[in-house]
Write a protein that holds these residues in place. Sequence first.
Motif: not given
Length: 197
Positions: A122-127, A136-144, A195-197
């Motif tokens: 789920e986290l990877r999909r959000a990122a 942008a990936r970290i912000r998206a994961a944080s919002q998720f 998230v960054l992988s």
Amino acid sequence: MFEILTVCTGNICRSPLAEILLRARLADLAPRVASAGTRGLASAPMTPEAAHLALALGAPEAETLAHRSRFLTEQHLESPDLILAMTRDHRRAIVGLAPSRLRSTFTVREFARLASAVSADELRRAADAAGPEPAARIRAASQFLAASRGLVPTPQDPADDDVVDPYGQPWETYLVSTSQLEPAVSTTASTLRLVLS
């Protein structure tokens, strides 16, 4: 490049310890990590106890010696991709200064708790939906994770999302504070790597 801000009260114990540990544990990803205090002292060093604990946890001595506290301002909240407060009171103060940062602001223990409650997929999909840019990936994961606040069970004791303030307290309180902070920092670092992988 991505940016993290850690926040406590005086910016001499908890938030600089979190800052230094996150920078060390994510060093190969070259993050920009900073800290500030809601009632930050003017250019004060870390307390000797906090500096000792930072060294014991593998932080470079030069970083503990270089730290100088600063007072949190609205400007500090504009660019970080993730803002990690030490307590719910600090989180409220941050959101009071910058309401638009609500979905990027957590207590460090809350962030770790929420990240542990959702699946890696789920986290990877959000990122992934945010593209390849680390910030942008970290912000998206944080919002998720922020959106999951109402779905993930909350602690029976809300204080379990806080890191106790050791300032002016006995050494044992520093140990308790660090025992709350360090696992949350470790989980946060692992989550950001995912998230960054």
